[in-house]
Structure formats: structure tokens, C-alpha cells
Motif scaffolding. Sequence first.
Motif, short mmCIF file in Angstrom:
data_model
loop_
_atom_site.label_atom_id
_atom_site.label_comp_id
_atom_site.label_asym_id
_atom_site.label_seq_id
_atom_site.Cartn_x
_atom_site.Cartn_y
_atom_site.Cartn_z
N GLN A 31 33.75 53.08 -85.78
CA GLN A 31 33.84 53.48 -84.37
C GLN A 31 32.82 54.58 -84.14
N SER A 40 41.18 52.34 -73.87
CA SER A 40 42.48 52.79 -74.38
C SER A 40 42.78 54.25 -74.03
N MET A 46 52.14 52.78 -69.71
CA MET A 46 53.40 52.10 -69.35
C MET A 46 53.71 51.01 -70.37
N ALA A 175 29.19 48.87 -85.71
CA ALA A 175 29.01 47.77 -86.68
C ALA A 175 28.15 46.70 -86.02
N TYR A 316 43.98 42.93 -72.26
CA TYR A 316 44.04 42.96 -70.79
C TYR A 316 44.74 44.23 -70.32
N TYR A 320 48.92 48.80 -74.77
CA TYR A 320 50.00 49.60 -75.37
C TYR A 320 51.30 48.82 -75.38
N LEU A 321 51.50 48.02 -74.35
CA LEU A 321 52.72 47.22 -74.29
C LEU A 321 52.79 46.23 -75.45
#
Length: 347
Positions: A31, A40, A46, A175, A316, A320-321
Motif C-alpha cells: 500500500q 475506506s 454504517m 504493486a 460498493y 464495512y457492512l
Amino acid sequence: MNQIAIVGAGIAGSLLAFQLIRQGKRVTIYQPEITQKICSQVAAGMLAPTSELEQGSEQVFQLGLRSIQLWPEIIETLKTETGQPLYCDLAGTLVISHSQDQASLKQFYNSLSHKLGKDTQSFCQSMLITEKESEINGFQHGYWLPHEAHINASLTLKALHEYIQQNGEWIATEANCIEPNKVDDRKYDWVFDCRGLQAKKDIAKMHGVRGERILLHAPDVHIRHMIRLMHPRYRLYIVPRPDNHFIVGATEIDSDDESPISVRSTLELLTAAYSVHKGFAEARIVDLSTQVRPATWDREPYIQSKTGLTRINGLYRHGYLLAPALLEQATRVLSSEHFVIETGAIS
Ligand SMILES: Cc1cc2nc3c(=O)[nH]c(=O)nc-3n(C[C@H](O)[C@H](O)[C@H](O)COP(=O)(O)OP(=O)(O)OC[C@H]3O[C@@H](n4cnc5c(N)ncnc54)[C@H](O)[C@@H]3O)c2cc1C
């Protein structure tokens, strides 16, 4: 299967690294330095499977419910390991509408009850708004979604990065060559590609869906639950953060455009927030952010594996969900003798 490479430290790559390190794997994550907010970091945090079911699929709903079971333990472990003030607030969501938009509220309920059938009452309960939020006036009746939660997305990601930097190997470059068992010139037992939208050239029909959100500091507002305001053109969300901070967001545009938030969106979001609680009038705008969500053609999450390489993408508006439950599935390839080979969405 011990030496693992992960490309991309968004929520998918970072949570995956955390889980694999906890399982005793040696993890290298690629990264480059994050100079501009990544998707992110912008997320509202939520964990809202029921709200998302209105327009989403059964698969996203089930993965979301599983993730809500997994998040509290992840957060507790991360909190202990890093000392960051993390939380997973299982307070639920209130769904409301202005009287002129009752049809949108009704449509929301009808869509859910059609999909949930006899379980509707457990996931979506009719409620007098003031019973849950005494400060929200002018709204009579709405719906209460008890099986929803929220976390502080950017702080959780920061804690994950700290944990990986202490317990794994972090290569701060992009990368260039991602192949089975190989990243650039280094060999690994397995490679996970979690590049988000930047994997577009390798995954057919991926596209970006722009999202915008505003962080407010509103000392006069004491809303404790997530709020969804139903409107014919958009669904506004308000997510409480500690110390009277609130994330307000809504808009969604099919576009790779990462340019700053528009005046129109800002006006719409802030006007809608003010219509929910007059205390937002004196709020301070702490941050305005836009980002582009990685989406597949059907907006379903995507896992594709062949020996030595797994691609995880298409999170999408559900990164987190979905991440904990999705990664639970994705990492099965490491212990399975028969590698799962999927060609599209995981369903
Ligand atoms: C306004 C907004 C609000 C949102 N709210 C929510 C919410 O409330 N709840 C929810 O669940 N989701 C939400 N989302 C969606 C969520 O943010 C995304 O689903 C999630 O961030 C996608 O994560 P990711 O790890 O797949 O991708 P990303 O976060 O984009 O991470 C990919 C990473 O890979 C890195 N990378 C790319 N190419 C390379 C390379 N070649 N080498 C090394 N690294 C590379 C990138 O730099 C980046 O850091 C929201 C999104 C937006 C825009």
C-alpha cells in the motif's frame, strides 16, 4: 500456506491482513503512502443490512447480519491491541420521512416486508419517533430497525494499519505485477488482490459509484441513533459520532469523478439535515469528502479465486457492512484442498 501477500490496505485488505496475522500467517501488505483519502476512510461506518435490503439483495443482507455478529469482537481486540477509542454501537436506525414524503416511507416498508415476509416485525418495527429520539420534532411515526450498528470507519482503519505495521510487513509502494503466488518479483504462498476500483482493468465491468458526505460538529444536537430520512429522490443518513459529531450523506452517482463535493449536493444534504433537527443550523462543517466506491455490474460483492490468487472486490457501498463475513468466506481457500473458483459475484 504461511506467507501471504495482500495488495491494497482499504477495509478489505486491512481487515484481511489483521485476521490472517491473528491466525499466525506471515503477511506482507502493499500500500503506497495514502496522501489523498481512500474510499475506506470516507465511509460513514454504517452496518445497516436492513436499510440496504430495500434496494439490495438477500446475499448482502445475510452477509451483513453475519458481519454485525463479528464486528464487536474485532473492535474489542483492535482496541486492546492499539489503544484507539474504537466502538461498535449497536443502537439501531430510525427511518423517518416528512409528512409530504410518506409515500417514500411506505414504499421502504413495503419493499422490506416483501423481502422479509414473516420476519418483517423482527427487523422493522413501527414506532413513535419521539420514543427513541426526544429532540426530533415534527415527525410522528416511523420505523425502527434494531439490527443495525455503526463504527468509526476511519479510526478503525487507522487502528488496523497500526496493527499491521507492528505485526506484519508493510511495503509502501504500488504493486505493479499481481500474479498467482507472486507480487512484482517476490514469491508468496498466496496473493490477495484488494485494490478496490484500481483493479478495474483486471475485473470485467467494474465501475465507480461516487459518494459524498459531510462531517459536522453540532453541540446542540444529541441524536443517539442512526437516522434515515426517506425522500423521493434520495435517502439521507445521519450517523452520530462521539462528542456531538455527525456524518451526513446521501447522494450516489454512477461516475469515477473524484472532484470535490458540488454546491447542489452540499445544499441538499445540509438542508435535509436541518429539516431533521434545527440544531444543525449552528453546526460547524468539519470535513466535506467525496470518493468513488468500487462496484460490479450487479453491485454484488466479488470473490474470484484460482490457485495462488484471490481477488476480493465490488464492496460498493457495503465495505464495512460486508468485510468480516466476506473475508471469512474468502480465506477458506487457504485451508481448502479444493480451491473455490468463481467467475463473478459470489452468489
Ligand atoms: C461517501 C461514502 C460513504 C460510505 N459509507 C459506507 C458505510 O456507511 N458503510 C459501509 O459498509 N460502506 C460504506 N461505504 C463504502 C465503503 O467505503 C467501500 O465499500 C470500501 O471502502 C471499499 O473498500 P476496498 O478495500 O475494497 O477499497 P479501497 O478503500 O478503495 O481500498 C483499496 C486500496 O488499494 C490501494 N491500491 C490500489 N492499487 C494498488 C496497487 N497497485 N498497489 C498497492 N495498493 C493499491 C489503494 O490505494 C487503496 O488504499 C461508503 C463509501 C462512500 C464513498
